[in-house]
Design an enzyme around this catalytic site. Structure first.
Site, PDB file in Angstrom:
ATOM      1  N   ARG A 203       0.862  -1.193   0.000  1.00  0.00           N
ATOM      2  CA  ARG A 203       0.000   0.000   0.000  1.00  0.00           C
ATOM      3  C   ARG A 203       0.891   1.233   0.000  1.00  0.00           C
ATOM      4  O   ARG A 203       1.732   1.399   0.880  1.00  0.00           O
ATOM      5  CB  ARG A 203      -0.897   0.009   1.246  1.00  0.00           C
ATOM      6  CG  ARG A 203      -1.621   1.323   1.427  1.00  0.00           C
ATOM      7  CD  ARG A 203      -2.492   1.362   2.687  1.00  0.00           C
ATOM      8  NE  ARG A 203      -3.126   2.665   2.788  1.00  0.00           N
ATOM      9  CZ  ARG A 203      -2.995   3.494   3.829  1.00  0.00           C
ATOM     10  NH1 ARG A 203      -2.271   3.153   4.881  1.00  0.00           N
ATOM     11  NH2 ARG A 203      -3.575   4.670   3.821  1.00  0.00           N
TER      12      ARG A 203
ATOM     13  N   HIS B 150      -2.718  10.991   1.026  1.00  0.00           N
ATOM     14  CA  HIS B 150      -2.177  10.777   2.380  1.00  0.00           C
ATOM     15  C   HIS B 150      -1.595  12.125   2.833  1.00  0.00           C
ATOM     16  O   HIS B 150      -0.392  12.260   3.027  1.00  0.00           O
ATOM     17  CB  HIS B 150      -1.138   9.662   2.354  1.00  0.00           C
ATOM     18  CG  HIS B 150      -0.817   9.066   3.699  1.00  0.00           C
ATOM     19  ND1 HIS B 150      -0.940   7.724   3.982  1.00  0.00           N
ATOM     20  CD2 HIS B 150      -0.366   9.625   4.844  1.00  0.00           C
ATOM     21  CE1 HIS B 150      -0.571   7.482   5.224  1.00  0.00           C
ATOM     22  NE2 HIS B 150      -0.211   8.626   5.782  1.00  0.00           N
TER      23      HIS B 150
ATOM     24  N   GLU C 229      -6.929   8.539   6.839  1.00  0.00           N
ATOM     25  CA  GLU C 229      -7.130   9.176   8.135  1.00  0.00           C
ATOM     26  C   GLU C 229      -7.627  10.617   8.061  1.00  0.00           C
ATOM     27  O   GLU C 229      -6.923  11.551   8.445  1.00  0.00           O
ATOM     28  CB  GLU C 229      -5.835   9.123   8.946  1.00  0.00           C
ATOM     29  CG  GLU C 229      -5.318   7.708   9.153  1.00  0.00           C
ATOM     30  CD  GLU C 229      -4.115   7.637  10.095  1.00  0.00           C
ATOM     31  OE1 GLU C 229      -3.535   8.682  10.383  1.00  0.00           O
ATOM     32  OE2 GLU C 229      -3.780   6.525  10.547  1.00  0.00           O
TER      33      GLU C 229
ATOM     34  N   ASN D  76      -6.759   1.781  10.101  1.00  0.00           N
ATOM     35  CA  ASN D  76      -5.427   2.017  10.660  1.00  0.00           C
ATOM     36  C   ASN D  76      -5.542   1.938  12.168  1.00  0.00           C
ATOM     37  O   ASN D  76      -6.407   2.582  12.767  1.00  0.00           O
ATOM     38  CB  ASN D  76      -4.896   3.395  10.269  1.00  0.00           C
ATOM     39  CG  ASN D  76      -4.433   3.457   8.823  1.00  0.00           C
ATOM     40  OD1 ASN D  76      -4.534   2.480   8.088  1.00  0.00           O
ATOM     41  ND2 ASN D  76      -3.920   4.603   8.431  1.00  0.00           N
TER      42      ASN D  76
ATOM     43  N   TYR E 230      -3.240   1.339  15.985  1.00  0.00           N
ATOM     44  CA  TYR E 230      -1.922   1.239  16.634  1.00  0.00           C
ATOM     45  C   TYR E 230      -1.961   0.860  18.110  1.00  0.00           C
ATOM     46  O   TYR E 230      -1.054   0.218  18.598  1.00  0.00           O
ATOM     47  CB  TYR E 230      -1.169   2.573  16.489  1.00  0.00           C
ATOM     48  CG  TYR E 230      -0.692   2.832  15.086  1.00  0.00           C
ATOM     49  CD1 TYR E 230      -1.534   3.415  14.135  1.00  0.00           C
ATOM     50  CD2 TYR E 230       0.584   2.468  14.692  1.00  0.00           C
ATOM     51  CE1 TYR E 230      -1.104   3.627  12.834  1.00  0.00           C
ATOM     52  CE2 TYR E 230       1.027   2.684  13.388  1.00  0.00           C
ATOM     53  CZ  TYR E 230       0.175   3.260  12.467  1.00  0.00           C
ATOM     54  OH  TYR E 230       0.604   3.455  11.182  1.00  0.00           O
TER      55      TYR E 230
ATOM     56  N   GLU F 124      -2.971  -0.108   8.100  1.00  0.00           N
ATOM     57  CA  GLU F 124      -1.743   0.211   8.848  1.00  0.00           C
ATOM     58  C   GLU F 124      -1.827  -0.397  10.236  1.00  0.00           C
ATOM     59  O   GLU F 124      -2.884  -0.350  10.879  1.00  0.00           O
ATOM     60  CB  GLU F 124      -1.553   1.724   9.052  1.00  0.00           C
ATOM     61  CG  GLU F 124      -1.136   2.485   7.834  1.00  0.00           C
ATOM     62  CD  GLU F 124      -0.974   3.974   8.111  1.00  0.00           C
ATOM     63  OE1 GLU F 124      -0.670   4.370   9.257  1.00  0.00           O
ATOM     64  OE2 GLU F 124      -1.163   4.747   7.156  1.00  0.00           O
TER      65      GLU F 124
HETATM   66  C1  GBH Z   1      -0.445   6.919  10.982  1.00  0.00           C
HETATM   67  O1  GBH Z   1      -1.335   7.650  11.785  1.00  0.00           O
HETATM   68  C2  GBH Z   1      -0.193   7.639   9.690  1.00  0.00           C
HETATM   69  O2  GBH Z   1      -1.116   7.246   8.694  1.00  0.00           O
HETATM   70  C3  GBH Z   1       1.213   7.426   9.175  1.00  0.00           C
HETATM   71  O3  GBH Z   1       1.468   8.318   8.131  1.00  0.00           O
HETATM   72  C4  GBH Z   1       2.192   7.586  10.312  1.00  0.00           C
HETATM   73  O4  GBH Z   1       3.532   7.510   9.907  1.00  0.00           O
HETATM   74  C5  GBH Z   1       1.907   6.506  11.324  1.00  0.00           C
HETATM   75  O5  GBH Z   1       0.615   6.688  11.818  1.00  0.00           O
HETATM   76  C6  GBH Z   1       2.816   6.515  12.551  1.00  0.00           C
HETATM   77  O6  GBH Z   1       2.607   7.663  13.307  1.00  0.00           O
HETATM   78  O7  GBH Z   1      -0.564  13.665  19.178  1.00  0.00           O
HETATM   79  O8  GBH Z   1      -1.748  12.706  21.018  1.00  0.00           O
HETATM   80  O9  GBH Z   1      -2.931  14.063  19.414  1.00  0.00           O
HETATM   81  C7  GBH Z   1      -1.608   7.044  13.031  1.00  0.00           C
HETATM   82  C8  GBH Z   1      -2.714   7.751  13.761  1.00  0.00           C
HETATM   83  C9  GBH Z   1      -3.359   9.642  14.947  1.00  0.00           C
HETATM   84  C10 GBH Z   1      -1.357   8.545  15.540  1.00  0.00           C
HETATM   85  C11 GBH Z   1      -2.926  10.852  15.716  1.00  0.00           C
HETATM   86  C12 GBH Z   1      -0.906   9.749  16.301  1.00  0.00           C
HETATM   87  C13 GBH Z   1      -1.562  11.668  17.480  1.00  0.00           C
HETATM   88  C14 GBH Z   1      -2.219  11.698  18.799  1.00  0.00           C
HETATM   89  N1  GBH Z   1      -2.225   8.908  14.462  1.00  0.00           N
HETATM   90  N2  GBH Z   1      -2.036  10.467  16.791  1.00  0.00           N
HETATM   91  S1  GBH Z   1      -1.829  13.157  19.649  1.00  0.00           S
END
Ligand code: GBH
Length: 483
Positions: free
Chosen positions: A80, A126, A173, A313, A315, A384
């Site tokens: 992707r 993106h 996102e 996505n 995490y 992701e």
């Molecule tokens: C992904 O977002 C992205 O799609 C990708 O590009 C990126 O490299 C990857 O994550 C790793 O970061 O700062 O406490 O407000 C993941 C979702 C949502 C994770 C916002 C970080 C910040 C929370 N992201 N979040 S905060």
């Protein structure tokens, strides 16, 4: 592997890795590419850790063959990646010139992926909006113009790629574009009410307008694909939403328990409810009132039913504590606190390099189930999933390459996904690890690494696979049923 696990994944399960254009390509001035809002944002002092930019990044624009070789080495079946809109239409707009060189670069890449037996999944957007569109009419804030320009860009791309691509993702996102770009101001274009960070922006309103524009643009692109290309090219199209699992800070407190659903609604259902249910969540309507845009019959007709698959996505997880009293006008979370420890002081998971990310694999299974129940068991593609490692950037190379923590993360999360498939009836069909390689981690620059491959930024962007790159295929081998 969970020793006693009898969970499996289906024989045709598609797995591989994900990246995004601005995070890996570099070559920002090459072959006619126009600037994006991220090129502009990176130039503002103080916005990016270490003053980093995507000017060179992983140099993937010049190293497509190395990237494909890496994918093959890992045994990946799919890749992707995202297109840089401003490589294809440098100024971005529907009456602006198309840059054939940019288009041909990606078409060649897709042909090379196919030659290597790797299935492409393409993200149209993106986060790297052509900068000109931001300057010309306010970019994502201007629904009419943005939707028309995105629809045009999507049509140009669908036409050019034809049947080469069967899996399209409109937006990555939209929560991040909206909230981080127009409320927190941490991401491009960096608008916020916080005047220490930006001279312009209204955190209480703009993010909701932007989210609405993104939904309508998604719906418009899907309609074009379905009406003009789907029969000919046989592909499918959806949107990718980010979202973490939510557990109550105090499970004994009904307000915290209730706040967990509200947290997920504000993060995910903001976009998924209009797509699957044709309306915004009640909790958001209640809190935001007239700051949440109203649906016109035309717009909601485009959006409702517009996903062929759900792009997920994911995490980590958080503990959620309800706030008492009236919500702050700039609140985007649902009037609650997002915490890493619960009432007992237990951490949601071990520390990583990313302040927001503590692994909690069971949360992945729970969110897969939550989404499946709310949206009637859609086909889910995990677009992701991955982790950073505390202090990874400071390790000597030999140690850095032994990324057991990341490998274990993949074991746990893939296992949780197999349990969701086998035991909960979740219709998950694909999984892309984030990321194929270390890359430009947005506001965190290059200090945070998410790759299964080490990228040596000091030595010509050389790529060296870490342990996790070699192990992930073995993990999938143990779960995927033999055809
Ligand atoms: C992904 O977002 C992205 O799609 C990708 O590009 C990126 O490299 C990857 O994550 C790793 O970061 O700062 O406490 O407000 C993941 C979702 C949502 C994770 C916002 C970080 C910040 C929370 N992201 N979040 S905060």
């Amino acid at each position: 592997m969970g020793s006693a696990s009898t969970s499996t994944l289906p024989a045709d399960f598609l797995w591989g890795f994900a990246t995004a254009s601005y995070q890996i390509e570099g070559a920002v001035n090459e072959d006619g590419r126009g600037p994006s809002i991220w090129d502009t944002f990176c130039k503002i002092p103080g916005k990016i850790a270490g003053g980093a930019t995507g000017d060179v990044a992983c140099d993937s624009y010049h190293r497509t063959h190395e990237d494909i070789a890496l994918l093959k080495e890992c045994g990946a079946k799919a890749y992707r990646f995202s297109l840089s809109w401003s490589r294809i239409i440098p100024l971005g707009g529907r009456n602006d010139p198309i840059n054939e060189k940019g288009l041909q670069h990606y078409i060649k890449f897709v042909d090379d992926l196919h030659a290597a037996g790797i299935t492409p999944l393409i993200t149209l957007f993106h986060w790297d909006l052509p900068d000109e569109l931001d300057k010309r009419y306010g970019g994502l804030l201007n629904k009419e113009e943005f939707v028309a320009d995105f629809a045009h860009y999507a049509r140009v791309v669908f036409e050019a790629f034809g049947s080469r691509v069967k899996h399209w993702i409109t937006f990555n996102e939209p929560w991040c574009s909206s909230v981080l770009g127009y409320n927190v101001g941490q991401f491009a274009p960096g608008r916020t009410s916080d005047r220490a960070k930006s001279p312009v922006g209204d955190s209480s309103r703009e993010c909701w307008i932007v989210g609405h524009s993104l939904l309508v643009a998604h719906g418009a692109a899907v309609k074009i694909y379905r009406d003009e290309f789907k029969a000919r090219d046989g592909g499918e199209i959806g949107i990718t939403l980010n979202g973490d699992w939510a557990d109550p800070w105090d499970p004994e407190n009904p307000a915290d328990v209730e706040a967990c659903d509200r947290k997920i609604e504000f993060a995910i259902s903001w976009f998924a409810d209009p797509i699957y249910h044709g309306k915004y969540p009640d909790s958001m309507v209640k809190q935001l009132g007239d700051r949440l845009p109203k649906w016109t019959p035309e717009d909601i007709a485009l959006v409702h039913g517009s996903n062929d698959f759900y792009g997920m996505n994911h995490y980590c997880a958080n503990f959620i504590k309800a706030k008492s009293g009236e919500p702050d006008p700039n609140d985007t979370a649902g009037n609650l606190e997002i915490l890493l420890q619960n009432k007992k002081g237990e951490w949601v998971g071990p520390e990583t390099q990313s302040a927001w990310l503590r692994p909690c694999a069971i949360g992945f299974r729970k969110l897969l189930k939550w989404l499946s129940e709310r949206y009637n068991y859609p086909k889910i593609y995990v677009t992701e999933n991955g982790t950073s490692l505390k202090g990874e950037n400071d390790l000597p190379l030999e140690q850095l390459l032994q990324d057991e923590f990341r490998t274990q993360y993949f074991r746990d999360y893939i296992g949780a996904m197999a349990d969701a498939y086998t035991l909960d009836g979740v219709n998950v069909r694909a999984y892309m690890g984030w990321s194929l390689m270390d890359n430009f981690e947005w506001a965190e620059g290059y200090e945070t690494r998410f790759g299964v491959t080490f990228v040596d930024y000091e030595n010509g962007q050389k790529r060296i696979p870490k342990q996790s790159a070699k192990e992930i295929g073995k993990i999938f081998d143990q779960y995927i049923e033999k055809a």
